[in-house]
Design a protein around this motif. Structure first.
Motif, short mmCIF file in Angstrom:
data_model
loop_
_atom_site.label_atom_id
_atom_site.label_comp_id
_atom_site.label_asym_id
_atom_site.label_seq_id
_atom_site.Cartn_x
_atom_site.Cartn_y
_atom_site.Cartn_z
N PRO A 32 0.82 -1.23 0.00
CA PRO A 32 0.00 0.00 0.00
C PRO A 32 0.85 1.27 0.00
O PRO A 32 0.52 2.23 -0.72
N LYS A 33 1.92 1.30 0.77
CA LYS A 33 2.80 2.47 0.83
C LYS A 33 3.44 2.73 -0.52
O LYS A 33 3.48 3.88 -1.00
N ARG A 34 3.95 1.68 -1.18
CA ARG A 34 4.58 1.84 -2.49
C ARG A 34 3.57 2.32 -3.53
O ARG A 34 3.89 3.14 -4.39
N LEU A 35 2.34 1.82 -3.45
CA LEU A 35 1.31 2.24 -4.40
C LEU A 35 0.94 3.71 -4.20
O LEU A 35 0.75 4.45 -5.18
N ARG A 36 0.83 4.14 -2.95
CA ARG A 36 0.49 5.54 -2.69
C ARG A 36 1.53 6.47 -3.28
O ARG A 36 1.22 7.57 -3.76
N ALA A 37 2.78 6.04 -3.26
CA ALA A 37 3.85 6.87 -3.80
C ALA A 37 3.74 7.03 -5.32
O ALA A 37 4.27 8.00 -5.88
N LEU A 38 3.07 6.09 -5.98
CA LEU A 38 2.93 6.16 -7.44
C LEU A 38 1.82 7.10 -7.88
O LEU A 38 1.78 7.52 -9.04
N GLY A 39 0.89 7.43 -6.99
CA GLY A 39 -0.26 8.22 -7.41
C GLY A 39 -1.27 7.33 -8.09
O GLY A 39 -1.77 6.36 -7.50
N GLN A 40 -1.57 7.62 -9.35
CA GLN A 40 -2.50 6.79 -10.12
C GLN A 40 -1.72 5.96 -11.14
O GLN A 40 -1.33 6.46 -12.19
N PRO A 41 -1.49 4.69 -10.85
CA PRO A 41 -0.75 3.84 -11.79
C PRO A 41 -1.60 3.46 -12.99
O PRO A 41 -2.83 3.52 -12.96
N ASP A 42 -0.96 3.09 -14.08
CA ASP A 42 -1.67 2.48 -15.20
C ASP A 42 -2.13 1.08 -14.78
O ASP A 42 -1.48 0.41 -13.96
N VAL A 43 -3.25 0.65 -15.34
CA VAL A 43 -3.81 -0.67 -15.03
C VAL A 43 -4.08 -1.40 -16.33
O VAL A 43 -4.79 -0.88 -17.20
N VAL A 44 -3.50 -2.58 -16.49
CA VAL A 44 -3.74 -3.41 -17.67
C VAL A 44 -4.38 -4.71 -17.19
O VAL A 44 -3.75 -5.51 -16.49
N LEU A 45 -5.64 -4.90 -17.56
CA LEU A 45 -6.38 -6.10 -17.19
C LEU A 45 -6.50 -7.00 -18.42
O LEU A 45 -7.05 -6.59 -19.44
#
Length: 454
Positions: A32-45
């Motif tokens: 969660p901490k690492r994700l918050r640092a990215l802001g809005q990541p790209d998502v490929v589903l």
């Protein structure tokens, strides 16, 4: 379209690989901490249609059918026991994209679709500022059924361009999906995060170029070859993302709408029942940063996927969603408890299909066929299991669900009946179902050729 030179692509790829190599894998608790640092990541589903989990490499299959997916798993999250909400694509993907149980979206018929009242994963990400793109090749997901909602571009590629093998096909093969994905990645808006949804049909069709047909010549071997072929398409998508310079900002997710049976319960194929052998699907998440690999043993559901992607993206989860994010399970913040899973099939698509609903607690699997339709007595008479029949399996000792305990476990039967009935007695969600959809004639012809429409 701006082209990237081979030298520039190589340098970009090397830089990305060097950056990853210099970062030690993060423990799951730091996700969660690492994700918050990215802001809005790209998502490929990425959904691989008809892919059964236990015939892939990360799930222990003896043949190396998915080496690329195994690489994702080696630095990502594997959910070992994920269940789809139907073994028919339209019902299953409706649940996956809206996080609604089949009871709630109520899609059951060939001419049912998603209404404008449906709140989809794509719509939610679009409202949060994402550029949303879809490239899919399954006729049941055509925009006429409402699955385009929330996508800036929703593409249904056709034609033979780029196909690397000779097998006749009703749907575009993997090369076309990858080709369109590469174009979208190259032309993406630089100032907006991207949601990219790709749907491959090759495994559904047992289709693969000759060089991938290395497992044999029978149907099971061709299915495995098609799995290897689409796994190679995953590699090409990943390389396109690396060449774009955004790989360290991208979440990659691999899932499926349902699996495929090869004799389990006397069935070959899918959309005949909703028991575990056909509904056990892979779910692998590769994060933008390396983590110590995580394997989640608890039972989870495809309805959990949309809320999981929203939490990974830092986007609020709509109140209408009935699934729950899987991130707490992956990080250890939530105890590993099996989540109850419901699944259903509607009006029979095939002569040997059952109009069936099921409930899996992880330990017990309970299924019930619809009763005879008194208004149309012949409607369900071809069911593989008699109308109104009940099934109960103890998966602790019978993982293949071969021994029906319905007359031997009265206490457990009563408990499962009560939970099953309580679920199905709830009303469907408002304005989600659109009935009487006019199917695009070209799509209808292809669905009819596959035996889905009469």
């Amino acid at each position: 379209m701006r082209c990237r030179s081979p030298l520039r692509r190589s340098l970009t790829l090397l830089a990305a690989l060097f950056s990853l190599a210099c970062q030690p894998p993060a423990p799951a608790s730091e996700i969660p901490k690492r994700l918050r640092a990215l802001g809005q990541p790209d998502v490929v589903l990425i959904l691989i249609d008809t892919l059964r989990a236990d015939w892939t490499t990360p799930y222990g299959f003896e043949k190396d059918t998915t080496p690329e997916l195994a690489r994702w798993a080696s630095r990502g999250i594997v959910f070992e026991r994920t269940l789809a909400q139907s073994s028919w694509t339209k019902m299953s993907v409706a649940s996956l994209m809206t996080s609604l149980w089949p009871r709630s979206h109520n899609i059951r018929d060939a001419r049912d679709g998603l209404g404008e009242g449906a709140i989809t994963l794509a719509e939610t990400l679009q409202a949060a500022g994402y550029a949303t793109y879809g490239v899919q090749t399954n006729g049941w997901l055509h925009q006429s059924f409402g699955f385009h909602q929330g996508f800036d571009r929703y593409m249904f590629p056709t034609g033979a361009k780029g196909q690397a093998h000779e097998k006749p096909s009703l749907w575009a093969h993997a090369d076309r999906v990858v080709e369109e994905a590469e174009r979208l990645i190259e032309a993406r808006e630089p100032d907006r995060p991207m949601f990219l949804y790709l749907h491959f049909m090759d495994v559904h069709e047992y289709a693969a170029p000759p060089e991938f047909q290395i497992f044999g010549t029978n149907e099971a071997s061709m299915y495995q070859a098609s799995t290897l072929w689409v796994d190679d398409a995953l590699r090409r998508v990943r390389e396109a993302l690396e060449a774009s310079g955004r790989m360290d900002q991208t979440i990659l997710v691999l899932g499926s709408d349902h699996g495929e049976t090869f004799g389990e319960h006397g069935i070959h194929g899918h959309a005949r029942n909703v028991l575990t052998p056909v509904n056990h699907v892979p779910l692998v998440v590769r994060l933008p940063f390396a983590i110590e690999p995580v394997r989640v043993a608890s039972q989870v559901r495809n309805v959990d996927l949309a809320p999981t992607l929203l939490e990974l993206s830092g986007v609020p989860i709509p109140e209408s969603f009935e699934g729950a994010s899987l991130l707490p399970l992956a990080t250890g913040a939530e105890a590993g408890v099996d989540r109850p899973s419901h699944a259903a099939l509607g009006v029979p698509l095939f002569p040997n299909a059952s109009v069936q609903s099921s409930l899996s607690t992880g330990t017990w699997m309970y299924a019930r066929n619809a009763p005879r339709n008194e208004e149309d007595p012949k409607a369900y008479e071809s069911q593989a299991v008699a109308p109104g029949a009940e099934l109960l399996f103890d998966r602790r000792v019978d993982p293949g669900e071969n021994v029906n305990l319905i007359s031997l476990e009265p206490g457990e039967v009563e408990r499962m009946r009560m939970e099953f009935d309580a679920h199905w007695q709830r009303k469907p969600a408002d304005a989600v179902l659109e009935r009487g959809v006019r199917i695009d004639p070209g799509i209808a012809d292809r669905l009819r050729a596959m035996g889905y429409l009469r």
